[in-house]
Design a protein around this motif. Structure first.
Motif, PDB file in Angstrom:
ATOM      1  N   THR A 181       2.879   1.647  -3.235  1.00  0.00           N
ATOM      2  CA  THR A 181       2.007   1.982  -4.203  1.00  0.00           C
ATOM      3  C   THR A 181       1.626   3.595  -4.130  1.00  0.00           C
ATOM      4  OG1 THR A 181       0.779  -0.219  -4.545  1.00  0.00           O
ATOM      5  CG2 THR A 181      -0.538   1.612  -5.438  1.00  0.00           C
ATOM      6  N   GLU A 182       1.274   4.007  -2.983  1.00  0.00           N
ATOM      7  CA  GLU A 182       1.060   5.601  -2.873  1.00  0.00           C
ATOM      8  C   GLU A 182       2.303   6.376  -3.121  1.00  0.00           C
ATOM      9  OE1 GLU A 182      -1.831   7.002  -2.335  1.00  0.00           O
ATOM     10  OE2 GLU A 182      -2.693   5.061  -2.628  1.00  0.00           O
TER      11      GLU A 182
ATOM     12  N   THR B 115       0.918  -1.189   0.067  1.00  0.00           N
ATOM     13  CA  THR B 115       0.089   0.027  -0.059  1.00  0.00           C
ATOM     14  C   THR B 115       0.856   1.150   0.008  1.00  0.00           C
ATOM     15  OG1 THR B 115      -1.653  -1.013   1.164  1.00  0.00           O
ATOM     16  CG2 THR B 115      -1.885   1.261   1.104  1.00  0.00           C
TER      17      THR B 115
ATOM     18  N   CYS C  59      -1.411  14.888 -19.662  1.00  0.00           N
ATOM     19  CA  CYS C  59      -0.039  14.890 -19.601  1.00  0.00           C
ATOM     20  C   CYS C  59       0.528  16.183 -20.006  1.00  0.00           C
ATOM     21  CB  CYS C  59       0.632  13.632 -20.412  1.00  0.00           C
ATOM     22  SG  CYS C  59       0.276  12.308 -19.761  1.00  0.00           S
TER      23      CYS C  59
ATOM     24  N   ILE D 262       4.667   5.378  -5.298  1.00  0.00           N
ATOM     25  CA  ILE D 262       4.799   5.391  -7.033  1.00  0.00           C
ATOM     26  C   ILE D 262       3.756   6.442  -7.689  1.00  0.00           C
ATOM     27  CG2 ILE D 262       4.534   3.982  -9.065  1.00  0.00           C
ATOM     28  CD1 ILE D 262       5.911   1.891  -7.279  1.00  0.00           C
ATOM     29  N   ASN D 263       2.545   6.247  -7.125  1.00  0.00           N
ATOM     30  CA  ASN D 263       1.351   6.993  -7.759  1.00  0.00           C
ATOM     31  C   ASN D 263       1.459   8.467  -7.303  1.00  0.00           C
ATOM     32  OD1 ASN D 263       0.210   4.775  -9.270  1.00  0.00           O
ATOM     33  ND2 ASN D 263      -0.898   4.415  -7.576  1.00  0.00           N
ATOM     34  N   GLY D 264       1.828   8.747  -6.271  1.00  0.00           N
ATOM     35  CA  GLY D 264       1.680  10.126  -5.758  1.00  0.00           C
ATOM     36  C   GLY D 264       3.103  11.063  -5.929  1.00  0.00           C
TER      37      GLY D 264
ATOM     38  N   GLY E 211       2.032   5.746 -20.851  1.00  0.00           N
ATOM     39  CA  GLY E 211       0.994   5.373 -20.043  1.00  0.00           C
ATOM     40  C   GLY E 211       0.139   4.495 -20.301  1.00  0.00           C
TER      41      GLY E 211
ATOM     42  N   ALA F 190       5.765   8.979 -10.051  1.00  0.00           N
ATOM     43  CA  ALA F 190       5.245   9.030 -11.528  1.00  0.00           C
ATOM     44  C   ALA F 190       4.829  10.406 -11.752  1.00  0.00           C
ATOM     45  CB  ALA F 190       3.927   8.369 -11.365  1.00  0.00           C
ATOM     46  N   PRO F 191       4.302  11.514 -10.803  1.00  0.00           N
ATOM     47  CA  PRO F 191       4.440  12.779 -11.438  1.00  0.00           C
ATOM     48  C   PRO F 191       5.749  13.555 -11.572  1.00  0.00           C
ATOM     49  CG  PRO F 191       2.868  12.398  -9.489  1.00  0.00           C
ATOM     50  CD  PRO F 191       3.593  11.218  -9.743  1.00  0.00           C
TER      51      PRO F 191
END
Length: 163
Positions: free
Chosen positions: A7-8, A4, A90, A10-12, A67, A15-16
């Motif tokens: 994942t957060e 968890t 994007c 990477i996504n938060g 993506g 990735a940005p």
């Protein structure tokens, strides 16, 4: 880290950051996209998007995963709409899109209602170039040529040997 939290992160965070860095590297120059749609085991449709562009910082052509876009439908208009929305998300200008590379599926390459045609006519990307997959074209040509010259068992043997 556990699943968890990882994942957060990477996504938060990651990735940005990498998307912002990629968009800065592309800057205001032209780019191409490689597109392929797929359906996962839960019957959700996705569009995989790979970007190709000339990197001024690296002084070479770069191909990178941009993506995975979830699709509402499998028709050309739905795919084109999702692609354009994804490019806007994007911060990439659709006017800078130079070409798309796809498999030879009619939903992507159709002359009247394929994604390529929809992008050109409905989204105003007049000079969009379509690159069809050479591997798919070659396989179709060889299969067609061998229909009259080789017994089916030989083509089957060759195909299954590879598999």
């Amino acid at each position: 880290m556990h699943r968890t939290k990882c994942t957060e992160m990477i996504n938060g965070v990651l990735a940005p950051y990498f998307l912002k860095k990629l968009v800065a590297d592309v800057a205001d120059q032209r780019f191409s996209l490689l597109l392929d749609e797929s359906t996962d085991v839960s019957v959700s449709k996705y569009l995989g998007v790979v970007m190709r562009y000339f990197s001024n910082t690296r002084q070479t052509i770069v191909s990178t995963f941009l993506g995975l876009v979830q699709l509402e439908g499998g028709d050309a208009r739905s795919i084109a709409q999702a692609l354009v929305a994804f490019l806007e998300k994007c911060c990439l200008k659709k006017e800078k899109l130079l070409g798309i590379g796809t498999d030879n599926a009619s939903v992507m390459t159709g002359n009247k209602s394929g994604v390529h045609q929809v992008l050109k006519e409905e989204y105003g990307i007049k000079y969009l170039v379509l690159i069809r997959c050479v591997c798919h074209s070659l396989q179709l040509a060889v299969t067609h040529a061998s229909n009259d010259t080789l017994p089916r068992s030989v083509e089957y043997l060759v195909r299954e040997t590879y598999n």
